[in-house]
Scaffold this active site. Structure first.
Site, PDB file in Angstrom:
ATOM      1  N   ASP A  11       0.866  -1.187   0.000  1.00 36.34           N
ATOM      2  CA  ASP A  11       0.000   0.000   0.000  1.00 36.34           C
ATOM      3  C   ASP A  11       0.896   1.228   0.000  1.00 36.34           C
ATOM      4  O   ASP A  11       1.839   1.319   0.788  1.00 36.34           O
ATOM      5  CB  ASP A  11      -0.880   0.030   1.254  1.00 36.34           C
ATOM      6  N   ASP A 130     -13.885  -6.361  -2.788  1.00 43.57           N
ATOM      7  CA  ASP A 130     -13.918  -6.477  -1.330  1.00 43.57           C
ATOM      8  C   ASP A 130     -15.317  -6.936  -0.958  1.00 43.57           C
ATOM      9  O   ASP A 130     -16.303  -6.298  -1.346  1.00 43.57           O
ATOM     10  CB  ASP A 130     -13.659  -5.116  -0.666  1.00 43.57           C
TER      11      ASP A 130
END
Lengths: 250, 193
Positions: A11, A130
């Protein structure tokens, strides 16, 4: 024989690799280019870089970062975060990215999947999903897991494939961050019913979790972040472990 | 040494350029016939669709030029397929350096064939003996069948040509520029020809 893939995920915020321990505490863990090159040397099969920057300045940093990654990393890498429309894709491809990952933007504008596939090929489009299991089904979430939609995981994954997705990156929000293992059953249901590869994400804590997600979970690839970043599991050790369990790895 | 990468409407050209840079070689990316003819070695990379790409090459007479080159030429991925005689993708007549047909994988397993697979029965100058059994990175839905020019095979759904070699022409279905140290060895073999 085609090998199962191990994919560290980085990330990126303002050009640095970060890892959220929880939503309040984001720790910086290092330079994304050095980390990527190090993972490649250690035997990672692919890398995923997700830009979690909210600001414009950070976005520009990310674009130049992609080019530096392409210069220094000798394995394939996917970039995601901040791709809203087709014109966001070209600079990433030109900078040397091998694939782009789209998540909320694909849910909000499903035509984007086909647009990218037609312009650059299916192999260039990863649709990240997700999802959380609740009320007896897997519901798709957007905006970094903050907003629940009416879409269900399996229908959405199938639609994404039909629209031209080359891979599905499935993160179980129930498992993410728990270190108790991947969502093996849901991953297997996805993988066995789709004609494209499925990357499992969320829940890795031990080496046996990878054995399970490639075995019971029928995943084509497994993604993890913190256990690699904080050196809890080494990639070579993990591959040796998988080999002893007859999982084909590079 | 002058290395030229054929510039055309294909993806991943930048990746090949960077891979050569990591080996200390600065390549030029060009579609200029004179520059391509004058290069010591030519790389013909590519990710894309066969018929569109062939049309693009024909309009610029790059198909004829590639066939006539006498220095070492390396085709990568779609480059390999376009160096064959014919592709099922868009029912396309290709450049025809290798007398092979390119077909679509039957969907007995997931297609595209994506990821790391091993090289078998390697031979020749590009795919050196030390990479036998080693893994390289593939992304493709079409494959060239096995033939007498096959210099490495791989197996996915069926055995196919992972690499081809004939006279001064070399080609890989996999991406050496994305295949870690094994890919670097193969690119280095090409530079050393």
């Amino acid at each position: 024989m085609l090998a199962k893939r191990i994919i560290p995920c980085l990330d990126i915020r303002d050009g640095q690799t970060v890892k959220g321990i929880n939503f309040l505490d984001i720790r910086e863990v290092g330079d994304p280019v050095e980390m990527g090159a190090e993972y490649a040397r250690a035997g990672a099969d692919e890398l995923v870089y997700l830009d979690i920057t909210a600001t414009h300045e950070g976005r520009n940093l990310f674009a130049s970062l992609v080019r530096r990654i392409a210069e220094h990393v000798n394995i394939p890498f996917t970039v995601g975060g901040g791709i809203r429309e087709i014109r966001d894709v070209d600079p990433l491809l030109n900078a040397g990215a091998d694939k782009v990952s789209i998540n909320s933007a694909a849910v909000k504008n499903p035509d984007l999947i086909g647009q990218i596939a037609q312009s650059y090929g299916s192999q260039f489009v990863v649709v990240a999903i997700d999802a959380r299991f609740e009320d007896d089904d897997w519901y798709v979430y957007v905006n970094g897991g903050r907003i629940r939609t009416e879409r269900k995981l399996f229908e959405w994954a199938r639609e994404a494939e039909d629209r031209g997705a080359g891979e599905i990156l499935f993160t179980s929000m129930n498992h993410d961050g728990t270190k108790n293992g991947y969502a093996n059953k849901a991953t297997a249901d996805l993988s066995n019913n789709l004609g494209i590869p499925v990357i499992a994400s969320g829940g890795a804590g031990k080496m046996n979790h990878f054995v399970d997600v490639f075995g019971q979970g029928a995943a084509d690839a497994a993604l993890a972040a913190s256990i690699f970043h904080f050196r809890e599991i080494g990639i070579q050790d993990l591959k040796t472990h998988l080999r002893t369990h007859n999982i084909p790895v590079r | 040494m002058k290395i030229a990468i054929v510039k055309y409407n294909a993806g991943n050209i930048r990746s090949v350029y960077f891979a050569l840079e990591r080996l200390g070689v600065e390549a030029s990316i060009t579609d200029d016939h004179d520059l391509l003819r004058a290069a010591d070695k030519v790389i013909f990379p590519g990710v894309g669709e066969a018929s569109t790409t062939m049309n693009y090459l024909k309009e610029r007479k790059l198909d004829t030029l590639l066939r006539e080159l006498t220095q070492p030429v390396l085709g990568i991925c779609l480059g390999l397929q376009l160096m064959c005689a014919h592709s099922q993708e868009g029912n396309t007549d290709c450049i025809g350096i290798f007398n092979l047909k390119v077909k679509k994988f039957e969907k007995k397993l997931k297609v595209p064939h994506m990821g790391w697979n091993s090289l078998q029965q390697v031979r020749g100058r590009l795919i050196s003996q030390d990479v036998e059994g080693k893994f390289v990175y593939f992304v493709h839905s079409y494959y060239a069948a096995l033939g007498e020019n096959t210099s490495a095979m791989a197996d996915y759904i069926n055995p196919f040509s992972a690499a081809l070699e004939q006279d001064n022409f070399y080609a890989t279905q996999f991406h050496p520029e994305k295949s870690g140290p094994v890919g670097e060895k193969i690119l280095k073999n090409f530079l050393d020809l």
